[in-house]
Design an enzyme around this catalytic site. Structure first.
Site, short mmCIF file in Angstrom:
data_model
loop_
_atom_site.label_atom_id
_atom_site.label_comp_id
_atom_site.label_asym_id
_atom_site.label_seq_id
_atom_site.Cartn_x
_atom_site.Cartn_y
_atom_site.Cartn_z
N HIS A 10 23.08 64.34 -10.50
CA HIS A 10 22.48 64.44 -9.16
C HIS A 10 22.56 63.11 -8.41
O HIS A 10 22.77 62.04 -8.99
CB HIS A 10 21.02 64.89 -9.27
CG HIS A 10 20.14 63.92 -10.02
ND1 HIS A 10 19.68 62.75 -9.46
CD2 HIS A 10 19.66 63.95 -11.28
CE1 HIS A 10 18.95 62.10 -10.34
NE2 HIS A 10 18.93 62.81 -11.47
N GLU A 88 16.66 67.91 -17.03
CA GLU A 88 16.55 66.64 -17.73
C GLU A 88 15.60 66.80 -18.93
O GLU A 88 14.84 67.77 -19.02
CB GLU A 88 16.02 65.57 -16.77
CG GLU A 88 15.88 64.16 -17.31
CD GLU A 88 17.19 63.60 -17.84
OE1 GLU A 88 17.52 63.91 -19.00
OE2 GLU A 88 17.85 62.84 -17.10
#
Length: 223
Positions: A10, A88
């Site tokens: 990201h 994550e």
């Protein structure tokens, strides 16, 4: 048949900049991250216009990944398929703190964390070993769904780290000697249960350097 996946970290967030652990906390992209996402979109769209294939787009369901995927998904007219498995690592009680704060609040746990023990679990969090297996198991059905295809997966530094370790046969406690850069394109081929790195850490689409995924704080001038 070989399935090729473009693993993309990201764009930058405000917490990336100050080295505060995000984990599962749903932090949006910073302005620079939004700009990086637009640059990434231009690159991928240009590649497709010049004959590159892109069959599907997958993303972590956390907004920093979704915001990175959406610009090129919109430009190509493809949906973004969300996956919790691509999130994550959960750092539990460590989330929302930087490394100095963790060392002060959780000294024993911090010391254990620094040993790189894959079985270490932050309070209320997820061990590196559990995280690694979650990521690998999340990728398996994507590969199976696109035999001979080429897809994009927008996720997080920790997810890319797991992918690199899987592809290179690296132990979970081995020090990292490769980059995990914001909006980097990392290309991996999957074939018959094995993975191989095609290219890594490609940020040719960016006009400025991209930050690595690290918790180490950069000393400020005068400090």
């Amino acid at each position: 048949m070989t399935t090729q996946i473009l693993f993309i970290r990201h764009g930058e967030t405000d917490w990336n900049r100050i080295k505060r652990i995000q984990g599962h906390i749903d932090i949006p992209l910073a302005e620079v991250g939004l700009t990086q996402a637009q640059s990434l979109a231009r690159r991928i769209v240009d590649e497709v216009k010049h004959g590159a294939r892109l069959d599907a787009i997958y993303s972590s369901d956390l907004q920093r990944a979704r915001q990175t995927a959406q610009p090129f998904a919109d430009a190509l007219g493809l949906p973004v398929h969300l996956s919790e498995g691509l999130r994550e690592r959960s750092y539990g009680a460590f989330q929302g703190h930087d490394s100095d704060e963790i060392a002060a609040r959780f000294p024993d746990e911090y010391a254990h964390w620094q040993t790189r023990d894959p079985g270490f679990t932050p309070p209320e969090g997820e061990s590196q070993r559990a995280f690694y297996h979650r990521v690998v198991h999340a990728i398996e059905p994507l590969v199976a769904a696109h035999p001979g295809g080429r897809i994009a997966c927008v996720a997080h530094g920790g997810v890319l780290d797991c992918v690199r370790r899987f592809a290179c046969g690296l132990s979970l406690d081995a020090p990292r000697d490769y980059t995990l850069l914001n909006t980097s394109v990392n290309v991996v081929d999957f074939d018959n249960g094995r993975a191989s790195i095609v290219s890594w850490g490609d940020i040719a689409h960016l006009d400025a350097p991209s930050a690595d995924d690290t918790f180490k704080k950069v000393p400020q001038p005068g400090r």
